[in-house]
Write an enzyme that holds these catalytic residues in place. Structure first.
Site, PDB file in Angstrom:
ATOM      1  N   ASP A 186     -57.069   8.184  23.291  1.00 52.60           N
ATOM      2  CA  ASP A 186     -57.181   9.511  22.606  1.00 52.60           C
ATOM      3  C   ASP A 186     -55.760  10.133  23.092  1.00 52.60           C
ATOM      4  OD1 ASP A 186     -58.812  11.816  21.470  1.00 52.60           O
ATOM      5  OD2 ASP A 186     -57.506  12.744  23.085  1.00 52.60           O
ATOM      6  N   TYR A 206     -49.020  15.861  23.474  1.00 56.04           N
ATOM      7  CA  TYR A 206     -48.920  15.179  24.774  1.00 56.04           C
ATOM      8  C   TYR A 206     -47.520  14.302  24.882  1.00 56.04           C
ATOM      9  CZ  TYR A 206     -54.120  15.579  24.590  1.00 56.04           C
ATOM     10  OH  TYR A 206     -55.319  16.063  24.169  1.00 56.04           O
ATOM     11  N   LYS A 242     -53.324  13.946  17.166  1.00 60.94           N
ATOM     12  CA  LYS A 242     -53.870  15.267  16.782  1.00 60.94           C
ATOM     13  C   LYS A 242     -52.627  15.941  16.298  1.00 60.94           C
ATOM     14  CE  LYS A 242     -57.143  15.320  20.505  1.00 60.94           C
ATOM     15  NZ  LYS A 242     -56.411  14.551  21.691  1.00 60.94           N
ATOM     16  N   HIS A 255     -55.505  20.005  16.229  1.00 62.33           N
ATOM     17  CA  HIS A 255     -55.783  20.068  17.576  1.00 62.33           C
ATOM     18  C   HIS A 255     -56.492  21.400  17.893  1.00 62.33           C
ATOM     19  CE1 HIS A 255     -53.590  18.423  21.323  1.00 62.33           C
ATOM     20  NE2 HIS A 255     -54.823  19.060  21.845  1.00 62.33           N
ATOM     21  N   LYS A 298     -59.682  10.816  31.451  1.00 64.68           N
ATOM     22  CA  LYS A 298     -58.324  10.462  31.729  1.00 64.68           C
ATOM     23  C   LYS A 298     -58.259  10.207  33.305  1.00 64.68           C
ATOM     24  CE  LYS A 298     -54.110  12.122  33.776  1.00 64.68           C
ATOM     25  NZ  LYS A 298     -53.963  12.791  35.086  1.00 64.68           N
ATOM     26  N   SER A 299     -57.373   9.156  33.522  1.00 64.97           N
ATOM     27  CA  SER A 299     -56.774   8.934  35.166  1.00 64.97           C
ATOM     28  C   SER A 299     -55.616   8.032  34.944  1.00 64.97           C
ATOM     29  CB  SER A 299     -58.170   8.133  35.815  1.00 64.97           C
ATOM     30  OG  SER A 299     -57.473   7.775  37.255  1.00 64.97           O
ATOM     31  N   VAL A 300     -54.736   8.186  35.707  1.00 65.49           N
ATOM     32  CA  VAL A 300     -53.556   7.543  36.304  1.00 65.49           C
ATOM     33  C   VAL A 300     -53.836   6.405  37.417  1.00 65.49           C
ATOM     34  CG1 VAL A 300     -51.865   9.025  35.032  1.00 65.49           C
ATOM     35  CG2 VAL A 300     -52.337   9.216  37.657  1.00 65.49           C
ATOM     36  N   ASN A 348     -64.522   4.665  35.881  1.00 70.71           N
ATOM     37  CA  ASN A 348     -65.250   5.465  34.706  1.00 70.71           C
ATOM     38  C   ASN A 348     -65.659   4.493  33.789  1.00 70.71           C
ATOM     39  OD1 ASN A 348     -64.291   7.940  36.078  1.00 70.71           O
ATOM     40  ND2 ASN A 348     -62.426   8.016  35.014  1.00 70.71           N
TER      41      ASN A 348
HETATM   42  N1  LIG Z   1     -58.377  18.506  22.123  1.00 73.02           N
HETATM   43  C1  LIG Z   1     -58.232  19.183  23.336  1.00 73.02           C
HETATM   44  O1  LIG Z   1     -57.774  20.296  23.232  1.00 73.02           O
HETATM   45  C2  LIG Z   1     -58.135  18.600  24.652  1.00 73.02           C
HETATM   46  C3  LIG Z   1     -58.190  19.407  25.833  1.00 73.02           C
HETATM   47  C4  LIG Z   1     -58.070  18.717  26.887  1.00 73.02           C
HETATM   48  C5  LIG Z   1     -58.314  17.165  27.105  1.00 73.02           C
HETATM   49  N2  LIG Z   1     -58.552  16.469  25.806  1.00 73.02           N
HETATM   50  C6  LIG Z   1     -58.963  15.027  25.971  1.00 73.02           C
HETATM   51  O2  LIG Z   1     -59.679  14.670  26.902  1.00 73.02           O
HETATM   52  C7  LIG Z   1     -59.160  13.793  27.888  1.00 73.02           C
HETATM   53  C8  LIG Z   1     -59.913  13.930  29.112  1.00 73.02           C
HETATM   54  O3  LIG Z   1     -59.954  15.358  29.505  1.00 73.02           O
HETATM   55  P1  LIG Z   1     -58.925  15.859  30.658  1.00 73.02           P
HETATM   56  O4  LIG Z   1     -57.673  14.766  30.995  1.00 73.02           O
HETATM   57  O5  LIG Z   1     -58.686  17.377  30.701  1.00 73.02           O
HETATM   58  O6  LIG Z   1     -59.757  15.790  31.980  1.00 73.02           O
HETATM   59  P2  LIG Z   1     -60.976  14.761  32.746  1.00 73.02           P
HETATM   60  O7  LIG Z   1     -60.887  13.685  32.195  1.00 73.02           O
HETATM   61  O8  LIG Z   1     -62.313  15.833  32.789  1.00 73.02           O
HETATM   62  O9  LIG Z   1     -60.268  14.585  34.113  1.00 73.02           O
HETATM   63  C9  LIG Z   1     -59.152  14.204  34.600  1.00 73.02           C
HETATM   64  C10 LIG Z   1     -58.758  14.376  35.913  1.00 73.02           C
HETATM   65  O10 LIG Z   1     -59.870  13.919  36.853  1.00 73.02           O
HETATM   66  C11 LIG Z   1     -59.386  12.747  37.679  1.00 73.02           C
HETATM   67  N3  LIG Z   1     -60.229  11.927  37.678  1.00 73.02           N
HETATM   68  C12 LIG Z   1     -60.477  10.965  36.558  1.00 73.02           C
HETATM   69  N4  LIG Z   1     -61.320  10.186  37.087  1.00 73.02           N
HETATM   70  C13 LIG Z   1     -61.763  10.394  38.155  1.00 73.02           C
HETATM   71  C14 LIG Z   1     -62.903   9.960  39.059  1.00 73.02           C
HETATM   72  N5  LIG Z   1     -63.477   8.863  38.882  1.00 73.02           N
HETATM   73  N6  LIG Z   1     -62.976  10.470  40.480  1.00 73.02           N
HETATM   74  C15 LIG Z   1     -62.311  11.453  40.789  1.00 73.02           C
HETATM   75  N7  LIG Z   1     -61.458  11.919  39.785  1.00 73.02           N
HETATM   76  C16 LIG Z   1     -61.264  11.498  38.599  1.00 73.02           C
HETATM   77  C17 LIG Z   1     -58.046  12.726  37.238  1.00 73.02           C
HETATM   78  O11 LIG Z   1     -57.148  12.173  38.366  1.00 73.02           O
HETATM   79  P3  LIG Z   1     -55.652  11.005  38.200  1.00 73.02           P
HETATM   80  O12 LIG Z   1     -55.385  10.946  36.775  1.00 73.02           O
HETATM   81  O13 LIG Z   1     -54.901  11.538  39.273  1.00 73.02           O
HETATM   82  O14 LIG Z   1     -56.358   9.962  38.828  1.00 73.02           O
HETATM   83  C18 LIG Z   1     -57.484  13.853  36.612  1.00 73.02           C
HETATM   84  O15 LIG Z   1     -56.854  14.749  37.368  1.00 73.02           O
HETATM   85  C19 LIG Z   1     -57.736  14.173  27.823  1.00 73.02           C
HETATM   86  O16 LIG Z   1     -57.078  13.028  28.323  1.00 73.02           O
HETATM   87  C20 LIG Z   1     -57.339  14.283  26.241  1.00 73.02           C
HETATM   88  O17 LIG Z   1     -57.393  12.949  25.754  1.00 73.02           O
HETATM   89  C21 LIG Z   1     -58.260  17.175  24.689  1.00 73.02           C
END
Ligand SMILES: NC(=O)c1ccc[n+]([C@@H]2O[C@H](COP(=O)([O-])OP(=O)(O)OC[C@H]3O[C@@H](n4cnc5c(N)ncnc54)[C@H](OP(=O)(O)O)[C@@H]3O)[C@@H](O)[C@H]2O)c1
Length: 281
Positions: free
Chosen positions: A45, A50, A75, A108, A232-234, A242
């Site tokens: 995604d 981005y 998006k 988006h 998301k994670s790097v 996950n």
């Molecule tokens: N449509 C929209 O408006 C919209 C908005 C926001 C997001 N999104 C989409 O949704 C995806 C996911 O959302 P998000 O990136 O906002 O947040 P998320 O996936 O809820 O959380 C990502 C964060 O959590 C950490 N993390 C990931 N796995 C972990 C684990 N197992 N244990 C502890 N920490 C963990 C990551 O750190 P590290 O990377 O440092 O490991 C990062 O800081 C995005 O990448 C994007 O594709 C869409």
């Protein structure tokens, strides 16, 4: 890794678990997506905003995995809602990804206070990308129930998905119910609330009972509610963690206990779609 699929209203299938690349620096994107694909993720995604579509495409090509085995979403940039701009931006997205057809392309944000409130014209343009075959499915993101009702009433075209903020502290139930009523699949963004739910005592207790992490329990909760997620994670260990969510399940009581953590609007971490008006300069 065997990931369940959801059948969209277009007849296409989407893996219920994917990999999100929001806030991944372009310089780190090829490595992160490569790790995800090696682990077994087959759904990525991204978004024009981005800034890493090109690197996502590069990682897909380098993987050698057949194109049809990877589900790719992008998006429309908030700055390009006018039909002629959307047309150009979509062509640029395909070019950046190096794809002839994208699996899913989304508006988006609805931006109801921009473009004279006319996200309907934008939606008509999106529908034309599905009509000409360059998008297998089209959908929306951050659409509230009234936004959905309006585009469906005025165009007759039902989005395949609505990608919205959902996590234990923000159940977003009215939007999920509206999606379900229209036959739209819900995609849950920020599924672990960018880490904010991971220390919750209710989730911790359930995680201990299953010998799983709180991130895994939270992601499993989404799957059992039928939503699509792409954490998301790097961090390679987290990318793997996950994805290890298919060897256990939650009881209905456990699902209900996590759903009960919903804080309503107070739990929202991102912008309110009725007000959000960000347009990149
Ligand atoms: N449509 C929209 O408006 C919209 C908005 C926001 C997001 N999104 C989409 O949704 C995806 C996911 O959302 P998000 O990136 O906002 O947040 P998320 O996936 O809820 O959380 C990502 C964060 O959590 C950490 N993390 C990931 N796995 C972990 C684990 N197992 N244990 C502890 N920490 C963990 C990551 O750190 P590290 O990377 O440092 O490991 C990062 O800081 C995005 O990448 C994007 O594709 C869409």
């Amino acid at each position: 890794m065997s990931v369940p699929t959801i059948t969209l209203n277009t007849g296409r299938t989407i893996p219920q678990l994917g990999f999100g690349v929001f806030q991944i620096d372009p310089a780190d994107t090829v490595a992160a997506v490569t790790t995800a694909l090696e682990i077994g993720y087959r759904h990525i995604d991204t978004a024009e905003m981005y800034g890493n579509e090109r690197e996502v495409g590069e990682a897909i090509r380098r993987s050698g995995i057949p194109r049809e085995e990877i589900f790719v979403t992008s998006k429309l940039n908030n700055g390009f809602h006018r039909p002629e701009d959307a047309e150009r931006e979509f062509a640029d997205t395909l070019d950046a990804l190096g794809l002839e057809q994208i699996d899913l392309f989304l508006i988006h944000w609805p931006l109801p206070t921009r473009y004279d409130g006319d996200f309907v014209a934008t939606w008509r343009t999106m529908a034309s990308f599905a009509d000409d075959g360059r998008a297998a499915s089209v959908g929306v993101s951050n659409f509230q129930p009234a936004h959905l009702a309006r585009i469906i009433d005025e165009t007759g075209v039902i989005p395949a998905v609505n990608q919205v903020e959902v996590h234990p502290y923000f159940g977003n139930e009215a939007v999920r119910a509206a999606d379900a009523a229209h036959g739209i699949a819900t995609e849950a963004w920020s599924p672990i609330a960018q880490g904010k739910v991971l220390g919750d005592p209710v989730i911790e207790e359930i995680a201990t009972a299953h010998g799983k992490s709180t991130a895994q329990v939270t992601l499993r909760w989404h799957l059992e509610r039928g939503d699509i997620v792409f954490p998301k994670s790097v961090t390679p260990d987290r990318i793997r963690e996950n994805a290890e969510i298919f060897d256990f399940s939650l009881t209905p009581d456990e699902v209900a206990a996590i759903s009960a953590l919903d804080r309503g609007e107070e739990g929202r971490t991102g912008p309110n779609p009725d007000e959000f008006d960000y347009v990149p300069r």
